[in-house]
Design a protein around this motif. Structure first.
Motif, PDB file in Angstrom:
ATOM      1  N   CYS A 143     -15.553  78.683 -59.024  1.00 22.37           N
ATOM      2  CA  CYS A 143     -15.624  80.028 -58.454  1.00 22.37           C
ATOM      3  C   CYS A 143     -16.906  80.751 -58.836  1.00 22.37           C
ATOM      4  O   CYS A 143     -17.298  81.723 -58.174  1.00 22.37           O
ATOM      5  CB  CYS A 143     -14.402  80.854 -58.857  1.00 22.37           C
ATOM      6  N   ARG A 144     -17.574  80.303 -59.883  1.00 15.92           N
ATOM      7  CA  ARG A 144     -18.836  80.907 -60.311  1.00 15.92           C
ATOM      8  C   ARG A 144     -20.044  80.100 -59.834  1.00 15.92           C
ATOM      9  O   ARG A 144     -21.111  80.669 -59.592  1.00 15.92           O
ATOM     10  CB  ARG A 144     -18.860  81.060 -61.828  1.00 15.92           C
ATOM     11  N   ILE A 145     -19.855  78.802 -59.702  1.00 17.48           N
ATOM     12  CA  ILE A 145     -20.942  77.938 -59.246  1.00 17.48           C
ATOM     13  C   ILE A 145     -21.073  77.974 -57.726  1.00 17.48           C
ATOM     14  O   ILE A 145     -22.167  77.830 -57.176  1.00 17.48           O
ATOM     15  CB  ILE A 145     -20.708  76.492 -59.739  1.00 17.48           C
ATOM     16  N   GLY A 146     -19.941  78.159 -57.037  1.00 15.65           N
ATOM     17  CA  GLY A 146     -19.960  78.183 -55.574  1.00 15.65           C
ATOM     18  C   GLY A 146     -19.844  76.806 -54.953  1.00 15.65           C
ATOM     19  O   GLY A 146     -20.183  76.612 -53.786  1.00 15.65           O
ATOM     20  N   ALA A 147     -19.352  75.858 -55.719  1.00 13.87           N
ATOM     21  CA  ALA A 147     -19.128  74.498 -55.233  1.00 13.87           C
ATOM     22  C   ALA A 147     -17.995  73.890 -56.038  1.00 13.87           C
ATOM     23  O   ALA A 147     -17.704  74.331 -57.147  1.00 13.87           O
ATOM     24  CB  ALA A 147     -20.398  73.651 -55.368  1.00 13.87           C
ATOM     25  N   MET A 148     -17.358  72.855 -55.469  1.00 11.48           N
ATOM     26  CA  MET A 148     -16.207  72.245 -56.109  1.00 11.48           C
ATOM     27  C   MET A 148     -16.448  70.770 -56.355  1.00 11.48           C
ATOM     28  O   MET A 148     -17.154  70.097 -55.594  1.00 11.48           O
ATOM     29  CB  MET A 148     -14.947  72.410 -55.231  1.00 11.48           C
ATOM     30  N   LYS A 149     -15.881  70.266 -57.447  1.00 11.07           N
ATOM     31  CA  LYS A 149     -15.891  68.824 -57.683  1.00 11.07           C
ATOM     32  C   LYS A 149     -15.253  68.124 -56.482  1.00 11.07           C
ATOM     33  O   LYS A 149     -14.273  68.661 -55.936  1.00 11.07           O
ATOM     34  CB  LYS A 149     -15.085  68.486 -58.944  1.00 11.07           C
ATOM     35  N   PRO A 150     -15.796  67.010 -56.040  1.00  5.50           N
ATOM     36  CA  PRO A 150     -16.844  66.196 -56.658  1.00  5.50           C
ATOM     37  C   PRO A 150     -18.253  66.446 -56.126  1.00  5.50           C
ATOM     38  O   PRO A 150     -19.084  65.526 -56.170  1.00  5.50           O
ATOM     39  CB  PRO A 150     -16.380  64.775 -56.331  1.00  5.50           C
ATOM     40  N   ASP A 151     -18.547  67.633 -55.631  1.00  3.04           N
ATOM     41  CA  ASP A 151     -19.897  67.956 -55.177  1.00  3.04           C
ATOM     42  C   ASP A 151     -20.873  67.797 -56.348  1.00  3.04           C
ATOM     43  O   ASP A 151     -20.653  68.375 -57.421  1.00  3.04           O
ATOM     44  CB  ASP A 151     -19.920  69.402 -54.670  1.00  3.04           C
ATOM     45  N   PRO A 152     -21.963  67.049 -56.184  1.00  5.42           N
ATOM     46  CA  PRO A 152     -22.929  66.868 -57.275  1.00  5.42           C
ATOM     47  C   PRO A 152     -23.469  68.182 -57.829  1.00  5.42           C
ATOM     48  O   PRO A 152     -23.847  68.243 -59.009  1.00  5.42           O
ATOM     49  CB  PRO A 152     -24.049  66.045 -56.621  1.00  5.42           C
ATOM     50  N   VAL A 153     -23.488  69.224 -57.008  1.00  4.81           N
ATOM     51  CA  VAL A 153     -23.988  70.534 -57.449  1.00  4.81           C
ATOM     52  C   VAL A 153     -23.248  71.005 -58.696  1.00  4.81           C
ATOM     53  O   VAL A 153     -23.840  71.582 -59.612  1.00  4.81           O
ATOM     54  CB  VAL A 153     -23.852  71.573 -56.313  1.00  4.81           C
ATOM     55  N   VAL A 154     -21.950  70.762 -58.734  1.00 10.43           N
ATOM     56  CA  VAL A 154     -21.122  71.219 -59.851  1.00 10.43           C
ATOM     57  C   VAL A 154     -21.545  70.554 -61.155  1.00 10.43           C
ATOM     58  O   VAL A 154     -21.711  71.210 -62.190  1.00 10.43           O
ATOM     59  CB  VAL A 154     -19.630  70.929 -59.576  1.00 10.43           C
ATOM     60  N   TYR A 155     -21.730  69.245 -61.111  1.00 12.97           N
ATOM     61  CA  TYR A 155     -22.072  68.506 -62.330  1.00 12.97           C
ATOM     62  C   TYR A 155     -23.476  68.851 -62.822  1.00 12.97           C
ATOM     63  O   TYR A 155     -23.692  68.996 -64.032  1.00 12.97           O
ATOM     64  CB  TYR A 155     -21.933  67.006 -62.076  1.00 12.97           C
ATOM     65  N   HIS A 156     -24.401  69.005 -61.885  1.00  9.43           N
ATOM     66  CA  HIS A 156     -25.755  69.402 -62.282  1.00  9.43           C
ATOM     67  C   HIS A 156     -25.744  70.800 -62.903  1.00  9.43           C
ATOM     68  O   HIS A 156     -26.437  71.054 -63.892  1.00  9.43           O
ATOM     69  CB  HIS A 156     -26.692  69.365 -61.076  1.00  9.43           C
ATOM     70  N   ALA A 157     -24.941  71.697 -62.332  1.00  9.98           N
ATOM     71  CA  ALA A 157     -24.843  73.053 -62.879  1.00  9.98           C
ATOM     72  C   ALA A 157     -24.268  73.028 -64.291  1.00  9.98           C
ATOM     73  O   ALA A 157     -24.716  73.769 -65.170  1.00  9.98           O
ATOM     74  CB  ALA A 157     -23.981  73.931 -61.965  1.00  9.98           C
ATOM     75  N   ALA A 158     -23.274  72.170 -64.516  1.00 12.41           N
ATOM     76  CA  ALA A 158     -22.662  72.064 -65.845  1.00 12.41           C
ATOM     77  C   ALA A 158     -23.669  71.548 -66.866  1.00 12.41           C
ATOM     78  O   ALA A 158     -23.742  72.049 -67.996  1.00 12.41           O
ATOM     79  CB  ALA A 158     -21.447  71.145 -65.787  1.00 12.41           C
ATOM     80  N   ALA A 159     -24.450  70.542 -66.479  1.00 13.69           N
ATOM     81  CA  ALA A 159     -25.459  70.001 -67.394  1.00 13.69           C
ATOM     82  C   ALA A 159     -26.534  71.045 -67.700  1.00 13.69           C
ATOM     83  O   ALA A 159     -26.957  71.197 -68.855  1.00 13.69           O
ATOM     84  CB  ALA A 159     -26.095  68.749 -66.784  1.00 13.69           C
ATOM     85  N   GLU A 160     -26.961  71.766 -66.681  1.00 11.53           N
ATOM     86  CA  GLU A 160     -27.968  72.811 -66.887  1.00 11.53           C
ATOM     87  C   GLU A 160     -27.435  73.921 -67.780  1.00 11.53           C
ATOM     88  O   GLU A 160     -28.161  74.458 -68.621  1.00 11.53           O
ATOM     89  CB  GLU A 160     -28.406  73.363 -65.531  1.00 11.53           C
ATOM     90  N   MET A 161     -26.167  74.255 -67.595  1.00 10.92           N
ATOM     91  CA  MET A 161     -25.550  75.296 -68.414  1.00 10.92           C
ATOM     92  C   MET A 161     -25.565  74.914 -69.889  1.00 10.92           C
ATOM     93  O   MET A 161     -25.772  75.762 -70.768  1.00 10.92           O
ATOM     94  CB  MET A 161     -24.107  75.528 -67.932  1.00 10.92           C
ATOM     95  N   ALA A 162     -25.354  73.636 -70.156  1.00  4.43           N
ATOM     96  CA  ALA A 162     -25.344  73.143 -71.532  1.00  4.43           C
ATOM     97  C   ALA A 162     -26.737  72.763 -72.015  1.00  4.43           C
ATOM     98  O   ALA A 162     -26.893  72.332 -73.164  1.00  4.43           O
ATOM     99  CB  ALA A 162     -24.418  71.945 -71.647  1.00  4.43           C
ATOM    100  N   ALA A 163     -27.723  72.882 -71.130  1.00  7.74           N
ATOM    101  CA  ALA A 163     -29.118  72.554 -71.461  1.00  7.74           C
ATOM    102  C   ALA A 163     -29.234  71.129 -72.017  1.00  7.74           C
ATOM    103  O   ALA A 163     -29.870  70.886 -73.036  1.00  7.74           O
ATOM    104  CB  ALA A 163     -29.692  73.566 -72.452  1.00  7.74           C
ATOM    105  N   THR A 164     -28.586  70.196 -71.313  1.00  2.88           N
ATOM    106  CA  THR A 164     -28.623  68.798 -71.757  1.00  2.88           C
ATOM    107  C   THR A 164     -28.716  67.883 -70.538  1.00  2.88           C
ATOM    108  O   THR A 164     -28.191  68.218 -69.467  1.00  2.88           O
ATOM    109  CB  THR A 164     -27.358  68.462 -72.585  1.00  2.88           C
TER     110      THR A 164
END
Length: 221
Positions: A143-164
């Protein structure tokens, strides 16, 4: 003595929320919302899922007020808003099988995150109700990213959020396609495979513990 973490391969662990950290019951939600609205559960299910209202909310395209207004318009009723939201939220309970793993990872100071397809109302309810969620540093929510799993956007956003980098992220999810989607972007991942009744959740938890140890993550469990 608290567990000791080894971070040679993994910098952050993301957990899915539903059926991994908390269980939930969609049928119960439909029944409870139906009782408040004075319609059938089937009518509520149609509006929420067949007409896509819940997905719009979980994608962050509408807020809670807009969700309520659209729900009332499509149902043709005007139930008390506070009672409807309570009925929609009172559907969760902790997955006790994974509680020891999460607690020990938190005590070891290992960075944890939530990566979930969910709406703000459900997230707020769970976060305020279950203190264990306060130990998660990162909240990668659809709801904050604007995309749902399994969209790659979600996973990239999660990695960027964790800076890893994605290859230094470990992810736990109960849905195979979400696990595979995360692997496609480079995550290490574990399929927390549980049957709908949750009868094999302890077996799945033991598998998760073995997977974590296999990555060199040490913790008391």
């Amino acid at each position: 003595m608290h567990g000791i973490r080894q971070r040679d391969t993994i910098d952050v662990i993301y957990f899915d929320l539903g059926r991994v950290l908390v269980h939930f019951d969609v049928d119960r939600m439909c029944r409870q919302m139906a009782a408040v609205t004075e319609v059938t559960p089937e009518r509520v299910h149609a509006v929420l899922f067949e007409q896509g209202l819940q997905m719009e909310y979980e994608l962050g395209r509408i807020n809670e007020e807009e969700f309520f207004e659209l729900y009332c318009r499509r149902i043709g009723k005007q139930p008390p808003r506070d009672r409807l939201i309570q009925a929609a939220n009172d559907i969760f309970w902790l997955n006790l099988a994974n509680l020891p793993i999460v607690t020990q990872l938190q005590l070891a100071g290992f960075p944890l995150g939530i990566l979930s397809n969910t709406c703000e109302t459900h997230w707020r309810h769970c976060y305020e109700r279950y203190a264990i969620l306060e130990g998660f540093r990162f909240h990668a929510l659809s709801c904050r990213i604007g995309a749902m799993k399994p969209d790659p956007v979600v996973y990239h956003a999660a990695a960027e959020m964790a800076a890893t980098p994605p290859e230094r992220v470990f992810f736990v999810d109960d849905i195979a396609s979400h696990v595979e989607g995360s692997r496609q972007v480079g995550f290490r991942a574990f399929h927390y495979a549980v049957d709908p009744a949750g009868k094999n959740q302890w077996e799945a938890t033991r598998g998760l513990a073995r997977a974590l140890r296999g990555l060199g993550i040490r913790f008391n469990y």
